[in-house]
Design a protein around this motif. Structure first.
Motif, PDB file in Angstrom:
ATOM      1  N   THR A 139      48.054  49.641  32.156  1.00 33.07           N
ATOM      2  CA  THR A 139      46.859  48.835  32.418  1.00 33.07           C
ATOM      3  C   THR A 139      45.894  49.544  33.351  1.00 33.07           C
ATOM      4  O   THR A 139      44.670  49.480  33.177  1.00 33.07           O
ATOM      5  N   ARG A 140      46.420  50.241  34.333  1.00 30.15           N
ATOM      6  CA  ARG A 140      45.560  50.883  35.332  1.00 30.15           C
ATOM      7  C   ARG A 140      44.659  51.953  34.741  1.00 30.15           C
ATOM      8  O   ARG A 140      43.575  52.209  35.255  1.00 30.15           O
ATOM      9  N   THR A 141      45.118  52.591  33.670  1.00 30.75           N
ATOM     10  CA  THR A 141      44.337  53.681  33.100  1.00 30.75           C
ATOM     11  C   THR A 141      43.384  53.233  31.996  1.00 30.75           C
ATOM     12  O   THR A 141      42.549  54.031  31.561  1.00 30.75           O
ATOM     13  N   VAL A 142      43.504  51.993  31.548  1.00 33.99           N
ATOM     14  CA  VAL A 142      42.670  51.546  30.425  1.00 33.99           C
ATOM     15  C   VAL A 142      41.526  50.642  30.871  1.00 33.99           C
ATOM     16  O   VAL A 142      40.735  50.197  30.035  1.00 33.99           O
ATOM     17  N   ILE A 143      41.423  50.360  32.165  1.00 33.40           N
ATOM     18  CA  ILE A 143      40.378  49.459  32.649  1.00 33.40           C
ATOM     19  C   ILE A 143      38.991  50.005  32.326  1.00 33.40           C
ATOM     20  O   ILE A 143      38.135  49.294  31.780  1.00 33.40           O
ATOM     21  N   ALA A 144      38.736  51.278  32.639  1.00 35.69           N
ATOM     22  CA  ALA A 144      37.412  51.857  32.397  1.00 35.69           C
ATOM     23  C   ALA A 144      37.052  51.893  30.910  1.00 35.69           C
ATOM     24  O   ALA A 144      35.946  51.482  30.532  1.00 35.69           O
ATOM     25  N   PRO A 145      37.947  52.357  30.021  1.00 32.97           N
ATOM     26  CA  PRO A 145      37.606  52.318  28.596  1.00 32.97           C
ATOM     27  C   PRO A 145      37.371  50.902  28.075  1.00 32.97           C
ATOM     28  O   PRO A 145      36.472  50.679  27.258  1.00 32.97           O
ATOM     29  N   VAL A 196      24.701  39.614  31.021  1.00 28.84           N
ATOM     30  CA  VAL A 196      26.073  39.573  30.509  1.00 28.84           C
ATOM     31  C   VAL A 196      26.768  40.915  30.715  1.00 28.84           C
ATOM     32  O   VAL A 196      27.907  40.974  31.203  1.00 28.84           O
ATOM     33  N   THR A 197      26.096  42.010  30.357  1.00 29.10           N
ATOM     34  CA  THR A 197      26.745  43.314  30.457  1.00 29.10           C
ATOM     35  C   THR A 197      26.986  43.722  31.910  1.00 29.10           C
ATOM     36  O   THR A 197      28.032  44.312  32.224  1.00 29.10           O
ATOM     37  N   PHE A 198      26.048  43.408  32.815  1.00 21.53           N
ATOM     38  CA  PHE A 198      26.269  43.717  34.224  1.00 21.53           C
ATOM     39  C   PHE A 198      27.417  42.889  34.793  1.00 21.53           C
ATOM     40  O   PHE A 198      28.176  43.360  35.649  1.00 21.53           O
ATOM     41  N   SER A 199      27.564  41.654  34.325  1.00 23.95           N
ATOM     42  CA  SER A 199      28.679  40.818  34.776  1.00 23.95           C
ATOM     43  C   SER A 199      30.006  41.410  34.328  1.00 23.95           C
ATOM     44  O   SER A 199      30.976  41.453  35.098  1.00 23.95           O
ATOM     45  N   ILE A 200      30.072  41.879  33.080  1.00 23.60           N
ATOM     46  CA  ILE A 200      31.297  42.505  32.588  1.00 23.60           C
ATOM     47  C   ILE A 200      31.598  43.773  33.378  1.00 23.60           C
ATOM     48  O   ILE A 200      32.741  44.015  33.794  1.00 23.60           O
ATOM     49  N   SER A 201      30.570  44.590  33.617  1.00 26.86           N
ATOM     50  CA  SER A 201      30.753  45.827  34.370  1.00 26.86           C
ATOM     51  C   SER A 201      31.251  45.539  35.787  1.00 26.86           C
ATOM     52  O   SER A 201      32.167  46.209  36.280  1.00 26.86           O
ATOM     53  N   GLY A 202      30.673  44.528  36.441  1.00 30.44           N
ATOM     54  CA  GLY A 202      31.101  44.172  37.786  1.00 30.44           C
ATOM     55  C   GLY A 202      32.534  43.670  37.818  1.00 30.44           C
ATOM     56  O   GLY A 202      33.300  43.994  38.732  1.00 30.44           O
ATOM     57  N   LEU A 203      32.907  42.878  36.812  1.00 31.89           N
ATOM     58  CA  LEU A 203      34.279  42.362  36.746  1.00 31.89           C
ATOM     59  C   LEU A 203      35.283  43.499  36.608  1.00 31.89           C
ATOM     60  O   LEU A 203      36.310  43.523  37.305  1.00 31.89           O
ATOM     61  N   PHE A 204      34.986  44.469  35.749  1.00 30.87           N
ATOM     62  CA  PHE A 204      35.929  45.574  35.549  1.00 30.87           C
ATOM     63  C   PHE A 204      35.955  46.514  36.748  1.00 30.87           C
ATOM     64  O   PHE A 204      36.995  47.108  37.037  1.00 30.87           O
ATOM     65  N   ARG A 205      34.816  46.663  37.450  1.00 26.88           N
ATOM     66  CA  ARG A 205      34.845  47.464  38.682  1.00 26.88           C
ATOM     67  C   ARG A 205      35.730  46.803  39.728  1.00 26.88           C
ATOM     68  O   ARG A 205      36.464  47.480  40.454  1.00 26.88           O
ATOM     69  N   LEU A 206      35.671  45.467  39.801  1.00 28.04           N
ATOM     70  CA  LEU A 206      36.540  44.741  40.725  1.00 28.04           C
ATOM     71  C   LEU A 206      38.008  44.945  40.362  1.00 28.04           C
ATOM     72  O   LEU A 206      38.857  45.167  41.231  1.00 28.04           O
ATOM     73  N   LEU A 207      38.313  44.880  39.063  1.00 25.47           N
ATOM     74  CA  LEU A 207      39.688  45.106  38.619  1.00 25.47           C
ATOM     75  C   LEU A 207      40.156  46.515  38.948  1.00 25.47           C
ATOM     76  O   LEU A 207      41.297  46.722  39.373  1.00 25.47           O
ATOM     77  N   ARG A 209      39.172  48.385  41.448  1.00 30.43           N
ATOM     78  CA  ARG A 209      39.443  48.470  42.885  1.00 30.43           C
ATOM     79  C   ARG A 209      40.760  47.796  43.234  1.00 30.43           C
ATOM     80  O   ARG A 209      41.545  48.314  44.043  1.00 30.43           O
ATOM     81  N   ARG A 210      40.992  46.627  42.646  1.00 28.31           N
ATOM     82  CA  ARG A 210      42.235  45.903  42.943  1.00 28.31           C
ATOM     83  C   ARG A 210      43.461  46.693  42.490  1.00 28.31           C
ATOM     84  O   ARG A 210      44.451  46.811  43.214  1.00 28.31           O
ATOM     85  N   LEU A 211      43.379  47.241  41.281  1.00 31.45           N
ATOM     86  CA  LEU A 211      44.517  48.003  40.776  1.00 31.45           C
ATOM     87  C   LEU A 211      44.650  49.338  41.488  1.00 31.45           C
ATOM     88  O   LEU A 211      45.755  49.872  41.606  1.00 31.45           O
ATOM     89  N   GLY A 212      43.530  49.879  41.970  1.00 34.26           N
ATOM     90  CA  GLY A 212      43.591  51.116  42.729  1.00 34.26           C
ATOM     91  C   GLY A 212      44.334  50.926  44.037  1.00 34.26           C
ATOM     92  O   GLY A 212      45.127  51.769  44.453  1.00 34.26           O
ATOM     93  N   VAL A 213      44.143  49.766  44.698  1.00 32.48           N
ATOM     94  CA  VAL A 213      44.875  49.460  45.928  1.00 32.48           C
ATOM     95  C   VAL A 213      46.345  49.298  45.631  1.00 32.48           C
ATOM     96  O   VAL A 213      47.229  49.778  46.344  1.00 32.48           O
ATOM     97  N   ALA A 214      46.628  48.599  44.484  1.00 34.41           N
ATOM     98  CA  ALA A 214      48.024  48.385  44.112  1.00 34.41           C
ATOM     99  C   ALA A 214      48.738  49.697  43.821  1.00 34.41           C
ATOM    100  O   ALA A 214      49.929  49.851  44.027  1.00 34.41           O
ATOM    101  N   ARG A 215      48.005  50.669  43.312  1.00 36.44           N
ATOM    102  CA  ARG A 215      48.612  51.950  42.973  1.00 36.44           C
ATOM    103  C   ARG A 215      49.037  52.691  44.232  1.00 36.44           C
ATOM    104  O   ARG A 215      50.026  53.384  44.227  1.00 36.44           O
TER     105      ARG A 215
END
Length: 215
Positions: A139-145, A196-207, A209-215
């Motif tokens: 999951t951590r590597t597929v967030i950006a794609p 809509v697209t900026f909201s999606i981009s912001g949501l995935f950037r948040l994800l 960051r969260r997964l980056g901390v978990a890593r």
């Protein structure tokens, strides 16, 4: 500005339609994509063949052609009486699921093979290994794609407006047919898609960051 204020109800309805269609098709595409990705890495040859055929078919078929099939072929051969919204949902979901599948499969391939072998040595099945060991790490590597895929899905939903589905691009067609200035119509429609697209981009950037901390 007058175009927006005088037809705020139509723009609002179209915006909500785009959001709902994007959310529903995104959820279905995500579910299908993960399942098909599992098929593609499965030890069962028929499942691998099905997954490969699915991805090859939908990645290489123009989305407009899928809409035409959903409108004129599916009701005749498979399921009659589907609403335009449901047809658009199926076309967008099936098309996007192929790209989700490849993104998830690439993430699965980043997980060291030894982890799956260790899970099998503990007696875990392929499904258990995939669900409990491999996918959480992939999951951590597929967030950006996935972010790019769902942004593309939002823009692809504009095709549904040409097939009598209530969404933002359909509002443009409705108002331009009534003779309103097309420049201002396109401006407000474009701003709606940007929200809509900026909201999606912001949501995935948040994800990320969260997964980056978990890593």
């Amino acid at each position: 500005m007058n175009v927006l204020l005088d037809h705020l109800a139509e723009f609002r309805e179209g915006f909500i339609g785009t959001v709902l269609l994007t959310l529903a098709s995104g959820l279905l595409a995500m579910t299908l994509g993960v399942v098909i990705a599992g098929f593609r890495v499965s030890p069962v040859p028929p499942l691998r063949m099905f997954g490969t055929a699915w991805v090859t078919l939908f990645r290489n078929t123009p989305l407009t052609l899928l809409f035409l099939i959903a409108w004129f072929v599916v009701p005749v051969i498979f399921v009659p009486g589907l609403s335009p919204w449901t047809k658009a949902l199926l076309a967008l979901s099936f098309y996007t699921s192929a790209f989700v599948c490849e993104a998830v499969r690439s993430g699965i391939n980043t997980v060291p093979l030894g982890q799956a072998e260790a899970a099998r040595s503990l007696g875990m099945t392929f499904t258990q290994t995939l669900r409990m060991i491999v996918l959480p790490q992939a999951t951590r590597t597929v967030i950006a794609p996935l972010s790019s895929i769902f942004i593309a899905l939002t823009k692809n939903s504009a095709i549904a407006g040409a097939f009598s589905v209530t969404e933002l691009f359909g509002v443009q067609k409705l108002l331009s047919d009534k003779g309103f200035p097309i420049t201002w119509i396109f401006l407000w429609v474009a701003l709606g898609y940007l929200v809509v697209t900026f909201s999606i981009s912001g949501l995935f950037r948040l994800l990320e960051r969260r997964l980056g901390v978990a890593r």
